[in-house]
Design a protein around this motif. Sequence first.
Motif, PDB file in Angstrom:
ATOM      1  N   PHE A  33       1.261  -1.406  -0.383  1.00 18.01           N
ATOM      2  CA  PHE A  33       0.074  -0.034   0.245  1.00 18.01           C
ATOM      3  C   PHE A  33       1.017   1.310   0.158  1.00 18.01           C
ATOM      4  CE2 PHE A  33      -1.619   3.865   2.606  1.00 18.01           C
ATOM      5  CZ  PHE A  33      -3.006   3.915   1.852  1.00 18.01           C
ATOM      6  N   GLU A  34       1.800   1.211   0.930  1.00 17.03           N
ATOM      7  CA  GLU A  34       2.686   2.175   0.601  1.00 17.03           C
ATOM      8  C   GLU A  34       3.785   2.401  -0.223  1.00 17.03           C
ATOM      9  OE1 GLU A  34       5.545   1.763   3.983  1.00 17.03           O
ATOM     10  OE2 GLU A  34       4.356   1.939   5.534  1.00 17.03           O
ATOM     11  N   LEU A  35       3.878   1.173  -0.538  1.00 16.54           N
ATOM     12  CA  LEU A  35       4.685   1.571  -2.182  1.00 16.54           C
ATOM     13  C   LEU A  35       3.515   2.136  -3.559  1.00 16.54           C
ATOM     14  CD1 LEU A  35       7.070   1.329  -3.854  1.00 16.54           C
ATOM     15  CD2 LEU A  35       6.206  -1.479  -4.832  1.00 16.54           C
ATOM     16  N   SER A  36       2.395   2.404  -3.458  1.00 13.72           N
ATOM     17  CA  SER A  36       1.621   2.523  -4.604  1.00 13.72           C
ATOM     18  C   SER A  36       0.947   3.859  -4.104  1.00 13.72           C
ATOM     19  CB  SER A  36       0.234   1.711  -4.545  1.00 13.72           C
ATOM     20  OG  SER A  36      -0.582   1.642  -2.941  1.00 13.72           O
ATOM     21  N   VAL A  37       1.089   4.059  -2.742  1.00 17.72           N
ATOM     22  CA  VAL A  37       0.915   5.692  -2.313  1.00 17.72           C
ATOM     23  C   VAL A  37       1.855   6.745  -2.384  1.00 17.72           C
ATOM     24  CG1 VAL A  37      -0.142   6.883  -0.702  1.00 17.72           C
ATOM     25  CG2 VAL A  37      -1.386   5.499  -1.242  1.00 17.72           C
ATOM     26  N   LEU A  38       3.068   6.367  -2.259  1.00 24.72           N
ATOM     27  CA  LEU A  38       4.208   6.749  -1.812  1.00 24.72           C
ATOM     28  C   LEU A  38       5.006   6.969  -3.816  1.00 24.72           C
ATOM     29  CD1 LEU A  38       6.236   5.558   0.487  1.00 24.72           C
ATOM     30  CD2 LEU A  38       4.626   7.748   0.849  1.00 24.72           C
ATOM     31  N   CYS A  39       4.057   6.210  -4.865  1.00 19.52           N
ATOM     32  CA  CYS A  39       5.393   6.205  -6.116  1.00 19.52           C
ATOM     33  C   CYS A  39       4.652   6.141  -7.087  1.00 19.52           C
ATOM     34  CB  CYS A  39       6.174   4.661  -5.962  1.00 19.52           C
ATOM     35  SG  CYS A  39       7.924   4.565  -4.789  1.00 19.52           S
ATOM     36  N   ASP A  40       3.015   6.404  -6.155  1.00 22.90           N
ATOM     37  CA  ASP A  40       2.421   6.353  -7.375  1.00 22.90           C
ATOM     38  C   ASP A  40       1.823   4.788  -8.514  1.00 22.90           C
ATOM     39  OD1 ASP A  40      -0.353   7.253  -9.235  1.00 22.90           O
ATOM     40  OD2 ASP A  40       1.023   8.221 -10.268  1.00 22.90           O
ATOM     41  N   ALA A  41       2.618   3.996  -8.224  1.00 22.05           N
ATOM     42  CA  ALA A  41       2.693   2.518  -8.915  1.00 22.05           C
ATOM     43  C   ALA A  41       1.521   1.831  -8.576  1.00 22.05           C
ATOM     44  CB  ALA A  41       3.809   1.534  -8.226  1.00 22.05           C
ATOM     45  N   GLU A  42       0.977   0.611  -9.722  1.00 23.06           N
ATOM     46  CA  GLU A  42      -0.310   0.042  -9.785  1.00 23.06           C
ATOM     47  C   GLU A  42       0.481  -1.145  -9.410  1.00 23.06           C
ATOM     48  OE1 GLU A  42      -2.830  -1.624 -13.071  1.00 23.06           O
ATOM     49  OE2 GLU A  42      -1.515  -0.354 -14.353  1.00 23.06           O
ATOM     50  N   LEU A  43       0.127  -1.899  -7.932  1.00 23.23           N
ATOM     51  CA  LEU A  43       0.216  -3.128  -7.548  1.00 23.23           C
ATOM     52  C   LEU A  43      -0.710  -4.040  -7.889  1.00 23.23           C
ATOM     53  CD1 LEU A  43       2.422  -0.556  -6.580  1.00 23.23           C
ATOM     54  CD2 LEU A  43       3.145  -2.715  -4.507  1.00 23.23           C
ATOM     55  N   ALA A  44      -0.318  -5.602  -7.632  1.00 21.52           N
ATOM     56  CA  ALA A  44      -1.453  -6.347  -7.323  1.00 21.52           C
ATOM     57  C   ALA A  44      -0.931  -7.109  -6.876  1.00 21.52           C
ATOM     58  CB  ALA A  44      -2.300  -6.922  -8.549  1.00 21.52           C
ATOM     59  N   LEU A  45      -1.480  -7.871  -5.348  1.00 23.04           N
ATOM     60  CA  LEU A  45      -0.424  -8.565  -4.981  1.00 23.04           C
ATOM     61  C   LEU A  45      -2.045 -10.218  -4.499  1.00 23.04           C
ATOM     62  CD1 LEU A  45       2.227  -9.817  -3.041  1.00 23.04           C
ATOM     63  CD2 LEU A  45       0.752  -7.942  -0.530  1.00 23.04           C
ATOM     64  N   ILE A  46      -1.095 -11.071  -4.511  1.00 13.80           N
ATOM     65  CA  ILE A  46      -1.832 -12.434  -4.288  1.00 13.80           C
ATOM     66  C   ILE A  46      -0.882 -13.150  -3.536  1.00 13.80           C
ATOM     67  CG2 ILE A  46      -3.589 -14.392  -5.748  1.00 13.80           C
ATOM     68  CD1 ILE A  46      -3.369 -12.319  -7.385  1.00 13.80           C
ATOM     69  N   ILE A  47      -2.416 -13.259  -2.600  1.00 11.32           N
ATOM     70  CA  ILE A  47      -1.450 -14.462  -1.428  1.00 11.32           C
ATOM     71  C   ILE A  47      -2.342 -15.061  -0.737  1.00 11.32           C
ATOM     72  CG2 ILE A  47       0.086 -14.890   0.881  1.00 11.32           C
ATOM     73  CD1 ILE A  47       0.367 -11.839   0.592  1.00 11.32           C
ATOM     74  N   PHE A  48      -2.148 -16.887  -0.924  1.00 14.10           N
ATOM     75  CA  PHE A  48      -2.608 -17.825  -0.252  1.00 14.10           C
ATOM     76  C   PHE A  48      -1.974 -18.369   0.510  1.00 14.10           C
ATOM     77  CE2 PHE A  48      -3.844 -18.439  -5.229  1.00 14.10           C
ATOM     78  CZ  PHE A  48      -5.673 -18.135  -4.425  1.00 14.10           C
ATOM     79  N   SER A  49      -2.646 -18.386   1.749  1.00 12.12           N
ATOM     80  CA  SER A  49      -2.307 -19.058   2.808  1.00 12.12           C
ATOM     81  C   SER A  49      -1.725 -21.031   2.798  1.00 12.12           C
ATOM     82  CB  SER A  49      -3.209 -18.615   4.329  1.00 12.12           C
ATOM     83  OG  SER A  49      -4.095 -19.733   3.727  1.00 12.12           O
TER      84      SER A  49
END
Length: 215
Positions: A33-49
């Motif tokens: 979230f911080e990277l997307s806000v600070l650097c105006d980057a488009e991120l998609a993160l997928i995690i499976f436990s």
Amino acid sequence: MVRGKTEMRRIENATSRQVTFSKRRNGLLKKAFELSVLCDAELALIIFSSTGKLYEFASSSLQATVGRYLRHTKATHCLQPPSHQHDLQSVQNEATSLLDEIESLEVSKRKLLGEGLGSSSYEELQQIEKQLERSLAHVKARKYEIYKEQIEQLKEKEKYLAAENAKLAKKRFVQRELRQSSAQVGEVSTHLDHSSIFDVETELFIGPPRSRSIK
């Protein structure tokens, strides 16, 4: 205090593994979230436990970002040497599979909320009903636990208030006794003062004045 280096191997204890997963997952989502806000980057993160539960984060839309990734890999597919084509195809297939799985999970989520049930079969509706019943049982169990905790807290509060009331009652009793003692002492002092007034002896002679003898 210097933190020790964490050994990179699977945590055997299930509880410790779950706690570590929760902490690091939250940290990873926060960093994304911080990277997307600070650097105006488009991120998609997928995690499976390890239990198969899905966690996801997207700065805009997860499906749009995955679709953009697929279009990008497809556009660069022709520019890559032949030796990398197989790897790119494999990654693309995996991304497509993940996208389909996300769509399936979203459909299941909507059905659990009572939406989009028109195309569901009788067996599927039965499964959804059983899953909702299990979820409701967990909710009721947790609600009962919270209810018991609140009762215990109220009992502790009741004990505390009873002890405070006893202290106040004892304090009022002592004050009342002191006031009564002071009043009794005042009454005794007043009685003694009146008694001393009536006990004074006076010498009074009634009759003609005594004549003095002349020698």
